[in-house]
Write an enzyme that holds these catalytic residues in place. Structure first.
Site, PDB file in Angstrom:
ATOM      1  N   HIS A 120       0.827  -1.224   0.000  1.00 55.84           N
ATOM      2  CA  HIS A 120       0.000   0.000   0.000  1.00 55.84           C
ATOM      3  C   HIS A 120       0.857   1.269   0.000  1.00 55.84           C
ATOM      4  O   HIS A 120       0.405   2.313   0.457  1.00 55.84           O
ATOM      5  CB  HIS A 120      -0.965  -0.013   1.193  1.00 55.84           C
ATOM      6  CG  HIS A 120      -2.039  -1.070   1.071  1.00 55.84           C
ATOM      7  ND1 HIS A 120      -2.732  -1.578   2.143  1.00 55.84           N
ATOM      8  CD2 HIS A 120      -2.534  -1.711  -0.023  1.00 55.84           C
ATOM      9  CE1 HIS A 120      -3.607  -2.488   1.716  1.00 55.84           C
ATOM     10  NE2 HIS A 120      -3.499  -2.593   0.406  1.00 55.84           N
ATOM     11  N   ASN A 214      -1.797 -13.567  15.491  1.00 58.09           N
ATOM     12  CA  ASN A 214      -2.813 -12.527  15.693  1.00 58.09           C
ATOM     13  C   ASN A 214      -3.519 -12.816  17.019  1.00 58.09           C
ATOM     14  O   ASN A 214      -3.761 -13.974  17.327  1.00 58.09           O
ATOM     15  CB  ASN A 214      -3.829 -12.593  14.524  1.00 58.09           C
ATOM     16  CG  ASN A 214      -4.643 -11.327  14.363  1.00 58.09           C
ATOM     17  OD1 ASN A 214      -5.197 -10.811  15.318  1.00 58.09           O
ATOM     18  ND2 ASN A 214      -4.722 -10.837  13.140  1.00 58.09           N
ATOM     19  N   GLU A 216      -6.514 -12.249  17.473  1.00 60.81           N
ATOM     20  CA  GLU A 216      -7.910 -12.556  17.118  1.00 60.81           C
ATOM     21  C   GLU A 216      -7.955 -13.491  15.914  1.00 60.81           C
ATOM     22  O   GLU A 216      -7.025 -13.527  15.115  1.00 60.81           O
ATOM     23  CB  GLU A 216      -8.658 -11.271  16.695  1.00 60.81           C
ATOM     24  CG  GLU A 216      -8.560 -10.108  17.657  1.00 60.81           C
ATOM     25  CD  GLU A 216      -9.425 -10.305  18.888  1.00 60.81           C
ATOM     26  OE1 GLU A 216     -10.346 -11.148  18.844  1.00 60.81           O
ATOM     27  OE2 GLU A 216      -9.156  -9.620  19.892  1.00 60.81           O
TER      28      GLU A 216
HETATM   29  P1  OAD Z   1      -6.527  -3.940  10.453  1.00 61.23           P
HETATM   30  O1  OAD Z   1      -6.598  -2.783  11.375  1.00 61.23           O
HETATM   31  O2  OAD Z   1      -7.711  -4.223   9.596  1.00 61.23           O
HETATM   32  O3  OAD Z   1      -6.262  -5.267  11.300  1.00 61.23           O
HETATM   33  C1  OAD Z   1      -5.300  -5.308  12.315  1.00 61.23           C
HETATM   34  C2  OAD Z   1      -5.156  -6.738  12.789  1.00 61.23           C
HETATM   35  O4  OAD Z   1      -4.095  -6.770  13.724  1.00 61.23           O
HETATM   36  C3  OAD Z   1      -6.385  -7.323  13.474  1.00 61.23           C
HETATM   37  O5  OAD Z   1      -6.638  -8.622  12.956  1.00 61.23           O
HETATM   38  C4  OAD Z   1      -5.970  -7.386  14.940  1.00 61.23           C
HETATM   39  O6  OAD Z   1      -6.570  -8.488  15.623  1.00 61.23           O
HETATM   40  C5  OAD Z   1      -4.481  -7.554  14.813  1.00 61.23           C
HETATM   41  N1  OAD Z   1      -3.688  -7.093  15.973  1.00 61.23           N
HETATM   42  C6  OAD Z   1      -3.989  -6.151  16.896  1.00 61.23           C
HETATM   43  N2  OAD Z   1      -2.990  -5.998  17.775  1.00 61.23           N
HETATM   44  C7  OAD Z   1      -2.018  -6.873  17.404  1.00 61.23           C
HETATM   45  C8  OAD Z   1      -0.720  -7.202  17.903  1.00 61.23           C
HETATM   46  N3  OAD Z   1      -0.224  -6.594  18.985  1.00 61.23           N
HETATM   47  N4  OAD Z   1       0.001  -8.137  17.253  1.00 61.23           N
HETATM   48  C9  OAD Z   1      -0.506  -8.769  16.161  1.00 61.23           C
HETATM   49  N5  OAD Z   1      -1.715  -8.499  15.646  1.00 61.23           N
HETATM   50  C10 OAD Z   1      -2.456  -7.567  16.255  1.00 61.23           C
HETATM   51  O7  OAD Z   1      -5.173  -3.765   9.621  1.00 61.23           O
HETATM   52  P2  OAD Z   1      -4.787  -4.371   8.192  1.00 61.23           P
HETATM   53  O8  OAD Z   1      -5.208  -5.781   8.080  1.00 61.23           O
HETATM   54  O9  OAD Z   1      -3.369  -4.056   7.984  1.00 61.23           O
HETATM   55  O10 OAD Z   1      -5.381  -0.021   3.643  1.00 61.23           O
HETATM   56  O11 OAD Z   1      -5.675  -3.492   7.239  1.00 61.23           O
HETATM   57  C11 OAD Z   1      -5.523  -3.647   5.869  1.00 61.23           C
HETATM   58  C12 OAD Z   1      -5.678  -2.353   5.165  1.00 61.23           C
HETATM   59  O12 OAD Z   1      -6.896  -1.713   5.553  1.00 61.23           O
HETATM   60  C13 OAD Z   1      -4.633  -1.304   5.492  1.00 61.23           C
HETATM   61  O13 OAD Z   1      -3.425  -1.472   4.819  1.00 61.23           O
HETATM   62  C14 OAD Z   1      -5.314  -0.037   5.081  1.00 61.23           C
HETATM   63  C15 OAD Z   1      -6.648  -0.291   5.722  1.00 61.23           C
HETATM   64  O14 OAD Z   1      -7.720   0.414   5.228  1.00 61.23           O
HETATM   65  C16 OAD Z   1      -5.456   1.121   2.959  1.00 61.23           C
HETATM   66  O15 OAD Z   1      -5.486   2.195   3.539  1.00 61.23           O
HETATM   67  C17 OAD Z   1      -5.529   0.977   1.483  1.00 61.23           C
END
Ligand code: OAD
Length: 248
Positions: A120, A214, A216
């Site tokens: 991204h 993760n 979750e």
């Molecule tokens: P999300 O915010 O959707 O998901 C974050 C994930 O991290 C969740 O599954 C949580 O359970 C997990 N999580 C939280 N704390 C954690 C920790 N300490 N260690 C490991 N995991 C943890 O983020 P992304 O999946 O990256 O795109 O979101 C994908 C895309 O959506 C982003 O790149 C962005 C967003 O909109 C764009 O802006 C195009």
């Protein structure tokens, strides 16, 4: 968790071409909020209003004030955590080929990973919407928002807004890595944004083992991934590295 750490360490030792896919969760322990879930960016502001290229084009100042400036400031203050360092350590141990990240914070590179695909884009550079000039984010004057290029055009972060394509070379190489890997670590992503979330599906379809890290469950859990190690990225990576070092 101990049994799964042992299993993951054995799977990594047995793999020939392992890659990682990471998301915002890996940077949470660095103080950067995730997008979804409690404290998430999209819980506070609407992604279609602040994260979409069309709304940015209509009112860039609003998106700079409501999203970009704050995220940029948080990222500027952040440093890598044990999750990022763990993946860099796997690379230096010869156990991980590359990291495909959805994050725009540059923390994998700061931790020492040398082959990072920024799916991204990133927050380190700004690009003029008119003349295409690219400038380091630190060098952009943000005293008035939106910041402007010398040509008068609006600067935008060199990241991918909703409604935009993934940089073609990054997409192509990520797909190749997913197709060719025999193990994929999926760390800290909710796996709901495509095409990034297809990478584990591609890897799975071509026979790779998929390990999620993760706290979750995600849509991949129990369907695409072989198993989920529940916990924060830092804690799990530390346990995994300790296990691997004990196996040497
Ligand atoms: P999300 O915010 O959707 O998901 C974050 C994930 O991290 C969740 O599954 C949580 O359970 C997990 N999580 C939280 N704390 C954690 C920790 N300490 N260690 C490991 N995991 C943890 O983020 P992304 O999946 O990256 O795109 O979101 C994908 C895309 O959506 C982003 O790149 C962005 C967003 O909109 C764009 O802006 C195009």
């Amino acid at each position: 968790m101990k049994d799964l750490i042992r299993r993951a360490a054995e799977d990594l030792m047995g793999a020939k071409r392992a890659v990682a896919l990471t998301g915002a969760g890996i940077s949470v322990e660095s103080g950067i909020p995730p997008f979804r879930g409690s404290g998430g960016v999209w819980e506070r502001i609407d992604p279609m209003e602040y994260g979409h290229i069309e709304t940015f084009e209509v009112n860039p100042g609003r998106v700079w004030r409501g999203l970009i400036q704050e995220l940029k400031d948080i990222i500027d203050r952040a440093s890598p955590n044990d999750g990022h360092r763990g993946l860099a350590r796997l690379e230096s141990m010869g156990l991980l080929d590359a990291v495909i990240t959805q994050n725009v914070d540059g923390l994998h590179q700061a931790a020492g990973s040398t082959d990072v695909l920024e799916f991204h884009g990133n927050c380190a550079w700004q690009r003029c919407m008119d003349c295409g000039e690219k400038v380091k984010s630190h060098d952009v004057d943000v005293s008035t928002l939106p910041p402007r290029c010398l040509c008068g055009g609006v600067f935008r972060p060199d990241w991918v807004f909703f409604g935009e394509d993934i940089p073609p070379m990054t997409l192509q190489r990520s797909q190749q890595l997913a197709m060719r890997c025999d193990l994929m670590l999926v760390v800290g992503t909710s796996a709901v944004v495509h095409p990034a979330a297809y990478m584990p599906v591609i890897a799975r379809d071509t026979g790779a083992r998929i390990i999620e890290i993760n706290p979750e469950r995600t849509p991949l859990t129990g369907t695409i991934s072989d198993y989920l190690i529940r916990g924060g990225a830092g804690e799990v990576m530390n346990a995994l590295i300790a296990e691997l070092e004990g196996m040497k």
